[in-house]
Every structure is written in structure tokens, then in C-alpha cells.
Design a protein around this motif. Structure first.
Motif, short mmCIF file in Angstrom:
data_model
loop_
_atom_site.label_atom_id
_atom_site.label_comp_id
_atom_site.label_asym_id
_atom_site.label_seq_id
_atom_site.Cartn_x
_atom_site.Cartn_y
_atom_site.Cartn_z
N VAL A 507 -16.02 76.29 111.61
CA VAL A 507 -14.76 76.55 112.31
C VAL A 507 -13.72 75.51 111.95
O VAL A 507 -12.55 75.85 111.65
N GLU A 508 -14.11 74.24 111.95
CA GLU A 508 -13.15 73.17 111.64
C GLU A 508 -12.60 73.26 110.23
O GLU A 508 -11.47 72.86 109.96
N ASN A 509 -13.38 73.81 109.29
CA ASN A 509 -12.95 73.93 107.89
C ASN A 509 -12.37 75.31 107.57
O ASN A 509 -12.15 75.65 106.40
N GLY A 510 -12.14 76.10 108.60
CA GLY A 510 -11.50 77.39 108.40
C GLY A 510 -12.34 78.41 107.67
O GLY A 510 -11.82 79.40 107.14
N LEU A 511 -13.66 78.22 107.68
CA LEU A 511 -14.54 79.13 106.95
C LEU A 511 -15.06 80.25 107.84
O LEU A 511 -15.67 81.21 107.35
N SER A 512 -14.86 80.11 109.14
CA SER A 512 -15.30 81.17 110.06
C SER A 512 -14.19 81.43 111.06
O SER A 512 -13.78 80.53 111.80
N GLU A 513 -13.69 82.65 111.04
CA GLU A 513 -12.61 83.01 111.97
C GLU A 513 -13.16 83.32 113.35
O GLU A 513 -12.44 83.27 114.34
N TYR A 534 -24.37 84.12 104.71
CA TYR A 534 -24.11 84.72 103.38
C TYR A 534 -22.91 85.64 103.44
O TYR A 534 -22.13 85.73 102.48
N GLY A 535 -22.73 86.34 104.59
CA GLY A 535 -21.60 87.24 104.75
C GLY A 535 -20.27 86.50 104.75
O GLY A 535 -19.22 87.06 104.38
N ILE A 536 -20.31 85.23 105.19
CA ILE A 536 -19.09 84.42 105.17
C ILE A 536 -18.75 84.03 103.73
O ILE A 536 -17.61 84.18 103.29
N PRO A 538 -21.25 83.49 99.81
CA PRO A 538 -22.59 83.38 99.22
C PRO A 538 -23.08 81.94 99.03
O PRO A 538 -24.28 81.70 98.99
N ALA A 539 -22.15 80.98 98.96
CA ALA A 539 -22.56 79.59 98.73
C ALA A 539 -22.89 78.84 100.02
O ALA A 539 -23.47 77.75 99.98
N ILE A 540 -22.55 79.41 101.15
CA ILE A 540 -22.71 78.69 102.42
C ILE A 540 -24.17 78.47 102.82
O ILE A 540 -24.52 77.39 103.31
N PRO A 541 -25.08 79.45 102.61
CA PRO A 541 -26.48 79.17 102.96
C PRO A 541 -27.03 77.93 102.25
O PRO A 541 -27.79 77.15 102.84
N LYS A 542 -26.63 77.72 100.99
CA LYS A 542 -27.10 76.55 100.25
C LYS A 542 -26.60 75.27 100.93
O LYS A 542 -27.33 74.29 101.07
N HIS A 543 -25.36 75.30 101.37
CA HIS A 543 -24.80 74.14 102.06
C HIS A 543 -25.55 73.89 103.37
O HIS A 543 -25.81 72.74 103.74
#
Length: 558
Positions: A507-513, A534-536, A538-543
């Protein structure tokens, strides 16, 4: 001489029990050995520590286990034992505080808790000894001073002058010495505060003087400490509930017989029963003192039907139906001893207590089951029969009793809850108490347990940490547990904390509305959670796996 013989008998018994392996002192010489050891310690304290002979003798004759331990260090011989004792003490000084604390009445098994650190001799710190001597000089029994020390250690850091001044001020208010001693032993806080009496203490002793004058008309007192101490202990039961309440004192003046007819233990049992209603302590005192007949009520053994009892207390049929719909897990039978928590589980405790306090206390004694089959729950009875035939009967029955004690009735829901809770009854009580201590009302706690029984499987520190995290890091309130009681069942370190921190980072990084609820963040399965990430992107699960996940996410039943 009679008291000395009693001391010998007591020490001889201890000596025989603990020294069975040693048998260094033949039975016919035990009294001789004990007497010589006591005399050696008396002389040791009197000559080497400059204690008065009387106080040295008090310590020696009231420290039976310490005396026994000293005797066991030496080989016994009738002609030489007395000399051996003195020689031993010359080269092996005793821990004087150990003898002292046992002598003032503290059980030897507890003495180590009170010993000063790295101090063995009175000359290293005389404050405790000097205070004890001042109290003894006034007339306090030496072996009763431990009662004062365990409850109010501050008494023993005051100077002898302050103690004596305070005691004589109490006498000046019209009390005899034995009365002052009896009161102070029963209420050790009266001795705190130095030589001057504050307004609270003066007020207390004025009220006690009037009360004792009333009692004296019944010839309750013998001129000995035990008599005054016994009555003062009973008075303290109510004093601790609300000493400022004037009506309470007036009722005590009028109900003198209650302090004659009932023991302190009986008074405490009734007070504790009504305190479980969760009402003001002053109101508990007023209920009992206004209605002393309550003292004769059997509030332990009778069995009640919860709905029948509610009707007996005056609830309408519509009200009872509403209770049954909202709190089905409280219904069925229970014991009268559990009534306070039953009513708190129904949020009816204040209403019913007010009825009892305002002239309807007789309702507690006049209730009885309508018939032997009233409110029997078949599902509960079948479950109980299974428990009775199980190999772990005692364990499960104790857990069932715990559930009844906190408000759950004899019904099928209670049996289902029982199947999911693990641990001993004592462990369940400790976990339950954490919820109570955090201010969650009992009716809500029972609802939480009914919805998510595995809450009671969490360790106390785990429950506390999760509540702290919910109200601190998550910024929510305990009310949220009404929506998501299972929150308390998830692992804080490996599930709640990492997922919440990651959601906050998104949320703080604007990646999830979208801002997800706590339940959605925590309760979502691992597979669905990763799919959401993954829906947000594809690279986020790795993070998530590299920066936040502990790779141990699980739903705990610890």
C-alpha cells in the motif's frame, strides 16, 4: 515449662522425620540435643551479637528446622555435644537471618525467598531485627511477626522509634495493647506510615473503636491477642471491599452476630462468590451485610436450569427466548456455584445482582428444579457418558468443569467446544485469564471461544502478543475479534506479522489499490495469497519470499 515442652515435641518430630538416614542422635537423647543446641544458639547471639537474652532465646526456640540442621552437622556424644556445638559455632558462624526469619513464623521452605543478598550477620543490616525487637517489646508474639513481614515489609524498614510512636498513638485512641496487636496482625498496613497517623488511619481506628465497643457488649473478647486477631480478620474481609463506605460500617455495627456465628473462611467464601458477579466490591459488602441470611444459603451444590433460573429471577418468556437465541451455548443445566459467570456470559449479571441487593436475595435460596428431567440435553448426556467411559475421564471432566465455570451450560455446543480444546484445566484457565486481564468482557470471551475454540489452545504469552500486535502495530481495537475471532489462532511470527508488514509495504509503495481486511490478510490460504500477489504483479511473489516470508506460514493449534 509447658510451652518449652511443646517446642521440644515439635522439633523432635521434625528431627525424626528428616534425620532418619543419619540417626546420629539416639531417640532418648533428642530432647537433650535440641535443648543444648537451642542454648548454644541463644548464647551465641547474646554474647557475639549483643542481642538481649530474651530476643536471642526467641530466635533459638522458634527456629526448629535450622536447629535440626545444625545438629545434623555434628556427631553426637552425651558428654561432649554441648562443647562440640560451641566449638562448631566458633569456626562456622550461622546465617543469622536464616534463623531469624524462621523464628518469626516464616515456613523454612520459604525462608530463602526473604534472605538479604550477600548478608549473613545482623551487624550487616540491623533494620529488620531492630523492628522485630520493637514490636516484641510492645507485646507482639515473636513467632507471629512473619505474618507482618510477608504482607508489609515496609513495617520492618521503619525505625524502632517510629514503630513505637505509632503503636502508642493507637493506644491513646482507647485501645488496649492486645487489641492494638490483634488489629495490626490482621491489618499489617496499619503499621505503615511512620510515627504519625494519617487521616485515613485515624478514621479507621475511630470506626474500629466504635465497632469493638459494640462487640464488647456481647462479651466477644478475651484479653488475648488471638481473640482480637480473630475478630479483626473478619472485619478486614469487609474493610478490604470498601473501607470508605459509611453504610457498610453502619451495617457492621448493627450485624454484630455475623462476626460471631461465621468463621473468616465462611465470610471469604461468600464474598468471593458475589465478587464473581463482576460488580463493585462495596456492593458485595452491602449485599451480605444487609442480608446476613445469605450466609446460610448453600450456593455450591444445587443444580439449576439456566432458563428456569432466569424466569425465577423475573425475566419474561420473550426475554428468555431472546437469551436462548443469542447465547445457546449457555443454556441447559449448570451448578449454582457457577451462576455469577453464567450471568456474566449472558450480560445479565448487573441486572440480577441489583435484584438480589435490593431485597430479593431470597431468590437464591427458593429456586429448585421443576422436575428431574428439566432442561436435560440429550446430546450433552451422550457426550458425558462417553467421557465417563474413556481412559482419560478425569482429564476431560476437569476441562468440562472449567467450561461450565466460565458460563458454558450442559448442552451439545459445549461438548463440541470440548473436543477442540487441548491442555489441562489449569492451562485453559491461564489462557482464559489473559483475555479477562485485557479487559474483554466475559460474554464476548465465551462468544469467541464458541466461534473459535482453538483460541484456548494458544499459550498465554502468545495470546498476549497477538492482542498487543492487533491494537499496536495493526492499529485496531479488541472489538475486531468479534468479527474475526480466529485471528488469535494464527501464528504471529510466521503468519500475521509478515503478511501484515508486506500488505503495508504494498500500500505504501502504491502497488495495491485495495486495502484488505485483517481477516483477508491473515486467513487466506498460502496458495490463494500467492495468487493474489501474482495478480498484482508477477514479480511480487518473489519479493515476498525474499524479503518478508519466513516460509513457515501455518495455522497453529499450539
Amino acid at each position: 515449662m509447658f510451652m518449652v515442652r511443646l517446642k521440644f515435641a515439635s522439633i523432635s518430630h521434625n528431627f525424626s522425620t528428616a534425620a532418619a538416614k543419619h540417626r546420629r542422635v539416639p531417640s532418648k537423647y533428642k530432647s537433650l540435643a535440641i535443648g543444648q543446641a537451642q542454648q548454644a544458639i541463644t548464647d551465641y547471639l547474646h554474647t557475639t551479637r549483643s542481642l538481649s537474652y530474651t530476643h536471642a532465646e526467641h530466635i533459638a526456640t522458634n527456629a526448629s528446622v535450622s536447629i535440626r540442621n545444625l545438629i545434623l552437622k555434628l556427631d553426637f556424644s552425651v558428654p561432649t555435644f554441648s562443647k562440640s556445638l560451641r566449638k562448631h559455632l566458633s569456626y562456622h558462624p550461622i546465617n543469622e537471618f536464616e534463623f531469624f526469619f524462621e523464628s518469626i513464623g516464616i515456613d523454612y521452605s520459604e525462608v530463602s525467598e526473604f534472605l538479604p543478598e550477600k548478608k549473613f550477620f545482623f551487624y550487616e543490616d540491623r533494620s529488620v531485627l531492630d523492628a522485630a525487637c520493637a514490636l516484641s517489646k510492645f507485646g507482639f508474639p515473636w513467632n507471629k511477626l512473619g505474618k507482618l513481614y510477608k504482607e508489609e515489609r515496609f513495617v520492618f524498614v521503619q525505625s524502632p522509634g517510629e514503630i513505637e510512636s505509632r503503636l502508642f498513638k493507637f493506644k491513646d485512641m482507647g485501645f488496649t495493647s492486645v487489641a492494638v496487636i490483634g488489629v495490626c496482625l490482621a491489618m499489617p498496613r496499619t503499621l505503615c506510615g511512620g510515627g504519625e497517623l494519617g487521616s485515613e488511619m485515624r478514621c479507621l481506628f475511630v470506626k474500629l473503636k466504635r465497632l469493638f465497643d459494640e462487640f464488647d457488649s456481647l462479651h466477644l473478647f478475651e484479653e488475648n491477642v488471638e481473640s482480637w486477631h480473630d475478630i479483626s480478620r473478619k472485619v478486614r474481609v469487609f474493610y478490604d471491599l470498601g473501607y470508605e463506605d459509611e453504610e457498610m460500617w453502619e451495617l457492621m455495627y448493627r450485624n454484630k452476630s455475623a462476626f460471631v456465628e461465621y468463621s473468616e473462611e465462611a465470610l471469604i467464601r461468600k464474598v468471593e462468590y458475589f465478587c464473581r458477579f463482576g460488580v463493585r466490591k462495596e456492593d458485595v459488602a452491602l449485599l451480605i451485610l444487609r442480608n446476613p441470611a445469605i450466609m446460610d444459603f448453600d450456593l455450591e451444590k444445587p443444580v439449576i436450569s439456566v432458563t428456569g433460573m432466569l424466569k425465577h429471577f423475573g425475566l419474561s418468556q420473550d426475554e428468555v427466548d431472546g437469551v436462548a437465541q443469542r447465547y445457546p451455548y449457555v443454556l441447559g443445566r449448570n451448578k449454582l456455584k457457577n451462576l455469577p459467570y453464567v450471568l456474566r456470559a449472558l450480560d445479565l449479571h448487573e441486572r440480577i445482582f441489583d435484584r438480589l441487593k435490593n431485597g430479593n436475595h431470597h431468590l437464591l435460596a427458593s429456586y429448585s428444579l421443576m422436575d428431574p428431567e428439566e432442561d436435560l440435553d440429550r446430546e450433552y448426556q451422550e457426550g458425558l457418558e462417553e467421557l465417563q467411559n474413556s481412559r482419560t475421564k478425569t482429564h476431560h471432566v476437569q476441562k468440562l468443569d472449567f467450561l461450565h465455570e466460565i458460563g458454558f451450560g450442559e448442552n451439545g455446543i459445549t461438548m463440541k467446544v470440548l473436543q477442540h480444546v487441548h491442555g489441562t484445566a489449569i492451562e485453559l484457565q491461564d489462557r482464559f485469564q489473559v483475555l479477562v486481564n485485557n479487559g474483554i468482557v466475559l460474554s464476548k470471551i465465551c462468544m469467541l471461544i464458541r466461534s473459535a475454540p482453538k483460541i484456548l489452545n494458544q499459550k498465554p504469552h502468545s495470546i498476549q502478543d497477538k492482542l498487543r500486535f492487533l491494537c499496536g502495530e495493526m492499529g485496531d481495537s479488541l472489538e475486531y475479534l468479534d468479527v474475526f475471532p480466529a485471528y488469535l489462532c494464527f501464528d504471529l511470527e510466521n503468519r500475521i506479522n509478515p503478511r501484515f508488514r508486506f500488505h503495508k509495504w504494498l500500500v505504501e509503495n502504491g502497488l495495491s489499490e485495495k486495502s484488505y481486511s485483517i481477516a483477508s490478510i491473515v486467513a487466506t490460504s498460502e496458495k490463494a495469497f500467492i495468487a493474489r500477489l501474482y495478480g498484482i504483479h508477477p514479480a511480487i511473489p518473489k519479493h515476498w519470499f525474499e524479503r518478508f516470508s519466513n516460509r513457515k506460514t501455518r495455522y497453529t493449534v499450539s
